[in-house]
Design an enzyme around this catalytic site. Structure first.
Site, PDB file in Angstrom:
ATOM      1  CD  GLU A 226     -10.851  44.836  72.431  1.00 13.01           C
ATOM      2  OE1 GLU A 226     -11.368  45.529  73.323  1.00 13.01           O
ATOM      3  OE2 GLU A 226     -11.197  44.910  71.229  1.00 13.01           O
TER       4      GLU A 226
ATOM      5  NE  ARG B   5     -13.164  45.605  75.600  1.00 10.98           N
ATOM      6  CZ  ARG B   5     -14.217  45.118  74.969  1.00 10.98           C
ATOM      7  NH1 ARG B   5     -15.205  44.586  75.637  1.00 10.98           N
ATOM      8  NH2 ARG B   5     -14.279  45.139  73.649  1.00 10.98           N
TER       9      ARG B   5
ATOM     10  CG  ASP C 130     -11.722  52.463  65.547  1.00  9.25           C
ATOM     11  OD1 ASP C 130     -10.593  51.961  65.704  1.00  9.25           O
ATOM     12  OD2 ASP C 130     -12.759  51.932  65.995  1.00  9.25           O
TER      13      ASP C 130
END
Ligand code: DMJ
Length: 673
Positions: free
Chosen positions: A304, A308, A437
């Protein structure tokens, strides 16, 4: 000049060359006579007077000049061709919208096209990316110049070529290990090149924004203005109640902390740049300069914070050319490195960026496959920019290792990997949704980032898409929507996460880059399904997970929603794919679908005092049950992709020059210098 060999053999031989050019020579011999016959005789006499060595040297010089001439003629031809093509493009654009010229000439060197090596494989060619039929203009303040690329694989040959027929990958693999085939493409690993990790020699120069005066004023359309308005509304909530904190809680007018690093602010930086929100950008920049401190005793999630924070800082650096963002990116990049100190080199999920320690989650020594394989674009770019190859080495090692692992099912990967053994765990469950994914997304995107040379990445990607087709594709009733389900120990489940809606965009990006045409067909079918995941729901917003009906039942739609799955987190994946689909097809229906979605976000998730909120129930328009949280990706991704979707400017983050990380932060494609 004396020849050493001649000197040793006997009396010194004069082996030097003396060439005197000009009329003086002829005049000195016997007066000026310029007749052709005289000149021929005189030249021949001179030639005969030369020693053998002298003659050889002259002949060699002639031959060398002839070769140089041929080479420069060829490259001038190429250059001329590209100039001619460009002006044809401009003419075409003029015809489409009279009075408009291509607003933004390319500012990056053209990326190496996959079909650049036709000469090597004359009998086969990649499909040409279709030319988007619409006219492009972008905000005047956004002319992005990509950096010079120093890091690239050795071989310049692209190694895929389109073929007419499907050759079964496994069959070919068995018969000849060197060729991996699939529908529409062939890879020849013997042509493979090293990934760029070992090629980093010097730091990359900062990229910069092209001078303002080189740009034409760019009209922003109504829908883009609506996105800007939505962004400003969201930003107002963040600024008023959550400034410098991770996420806004718009209803309680407060904030939540995850890492305590101003996550929303960093995630939103490049969106502000792209939307042209200079004032907001400057204010946020000040916060980054004065208040963003990574020397904190805090555990962050490697994935993360990479996608980000590191991704956000890197792309903002590229867009703005402001070295502040690169310095911050280096700082966080270095602090994340302890995650890779594991027995297997598969990184831990969590890092304490202040203490420099890393660990897996408390309950397991596993990491998530998507997480360890979706940090590569960012770390590779950090290496390229800094010249320090340690970042890239660490993440490339992960990819190489995963490439060799058993436990895949026709290219589909399990969801977990053990940091001690380096092996997949929880075998037998395959999904394109949560936990797997972006593994698939980053296979393709790394291949594109690296200039389409890292064959193992392409090989794994193509094989995986074949695996999707073989094991996970089904059609729903009554509308016969193509969807991607899941496989658990041989049992198919008609469950599809909204997260899977990244796939149509990724497939379209692959097709645009020369991969099989049936990928585009599949992308078209899947984006229709993703849209229906919104359209068939009462609020017009998709739930987190849907189940598709495999059998027609009276009064039932294709999409069923379980009570636990009916929340919406303001996720971007469908809008992201709509953006790619519109860019590559020019079909306005994709813009219209995105417009519907934006309006429904405004209708059901907008909080009057500022900000947008996740909701708990997409099936209840009268009470969608706000969750009181605005995820950072709403500003980082969802609104950015909306703005790009509504734009008709292909140079507004040109997809032949930039590749988006999985958090919608554009990073440059490495172009051969
Ligand atoms: C984002 O953080 C990224 O897009 C990630 O790849 C998946 N989850 C969210 C958005 O849904």
């Amino acid at each position: 000049m004396y020849s050493g060999a001649a000197a040793a053999a006997g009396p010194p031989r004069r082996d030097f060359i003396s060439v005197t050019l000009g009329p003086e020579e002829a005049v000195g011999v016997g007066g000026y006579n310029n007749s052709k016959a005289w000149r021929r005789r005189s030249c021949w006499r001179k030639w005969k007077q030369l020693s053998r060595l002298q003659r050889s040297v002259i002949l060699f010089l002639f031959a060398f000049l002839a070769v140089c001439g041929v080479i420069s003629y060829t490259s001038m031809g190429e250059a001329w061709k590209s100039i001619t093509n460009k002006s044809l493009d401009e003419q075409r654009t003029e015809q489409e919208i009279p009075g408009l010229k291509l607003a933004n000439p390319a500012v990056l060197p053209a990326p190496q096209k996959a079909d650049a090596n036709h000469g090597d494989y004359p009998e086969l060619s990649l499909q040409k990316p279709p030319k988007p039929p619409h006219v492009r203009r972008g905000p005047s303040n956004l002319q992005i110049k990509a950096p010079r690329r120093d890091t690239r694989p050795k071989t310049r040959h692209d190694t895929i070529r389109a073929v007419e027929e499907l050759v079964e990958a496994d069959k070919v693999e068995k018969t000849e290990k060197s060729i991996i085939s699939w529908r529409g493409a062939v890879i020849e690993p013997d042509q493979s090149t090293e990934p760029p990790s070992t090629k980093i020699k010097e730091p990359e120069k900062p990229s910069s924004v092209e001078a303002e005066d080189q740009k034409e004023p760019v009209p922003i359309n109504e829908r883009q203005l609506a996105v800007i308005e939505a962004f400003r509304h969201a930003w107002k909530g963040y600024k008023d109640f959550a400034w410098g904190h991770d996420e806004l809680k718009p209803l309680s007018k407060s904030y939540s902390e995850w890492f305590g690093l101003g996550l929303t602010l960093i995630d939103a930086l490049d969106t502000m740049w792209i939307l042209g929100l200079k004032e907001e950008f400057e204010e946020a920049r000040k916060w980054v300069a004065n208040d963003l401190v990574f020397d904190k005793n805090v555990d962050v999630n490697l994935f993360e914070s990479t996608i980000r924070i590191l991704g956000g800082l890197l792309s903002t650096y590229h867009l703005s050319g402001d070295s502040l963002f690169l310095e911050k990116a280096k700082d966080i990049g270095n602090r994340l490195m302890p995650a890779f100190k594991t027995p297997s080199k598969i990184p831990y999920s969590d890092v304490n960026i202040g203490r420099g320690t890393a660990h897996p989650p408390r309950w397991t020594s596993d990491s998530t496959v998507a997480e360890v394989t979706s940090i590569q674009l960012e770390f590779r770019e950090l290496s390229r920019l800094t010249g320090d190859e340690k970042f890239q080495k660490a993440v490339d090692e992960v990819m190489k290792h995963v490439h060799t692992l058993s436990g895949k099912n026709d290219g589909l990967v399990p969801m977990f990997i053990n940091t001690n053994s380096g092996q997949f765990t929880h075998l037998g469950v395959y999904t394109l949704g949560a936990r797997a994914d972006s593994y698939y997304e980053y296979l393709l995107k790394q291949w594109i980032q690296g200039g389409k040379k890292e064959n193992e990445l392409l090989e794994d990607y193509m094989r995986a898409i074949e695996g999707v087709k073989k094991h996970l594709l089904q059609r729903s009733e009554p509308k016969k929507l193509t969807f991607v389900g899941e496989l658990a120990h041989g049992h198919f489940s008609a469950k599809m996460d909204h997260l899977v809606c990244f796939l149509p965009g990724t497939l379209a990006l692959g097709a645009h880059n020369g991969l099989a045409a049936d990928h585009m067909k599949l992308a078209e079918a899947l984006i229709e399904t993703c849209y229906q995941m919104y359209a068939q729901v009462e609020t017009g917003l998709s739930p987190e997970i849907v189940h598709f009906n495999l059998h027609a039942q009276k009064g039932h739609k294709d999409v069923e929603i379980k009570p636990a799955d009916r929340h919406n987190l303001l996720r971007p994946e469908t809008v992201e794919s709509l953006f790619y689909m519109y860019r590559f097809t020019g079909n306005k229906k994709y813009q219209d679908w995105g417009w519907e979605i934006l309006q429904n976000f405004n209708r059901y998730t907008r909080v009057p005092t500022g900000g947008y909120t996740s909701i708990n129930n997409v099936q209840n328009p009268s009470n969608p049950e706000p969750r009181d949280k605005m995820e950072s990706f709403f500003l980082g991704e969802t609104l950015k992709y909306m703005f790009l979707l509504f734009s008709d400017d292909i140079d507004l983050i040109n997809l032949d020059k930039y590749v988006f990380n999985t958090e919608a932060h554009p990073l440059p494609i490495w172009v051969p210098a």
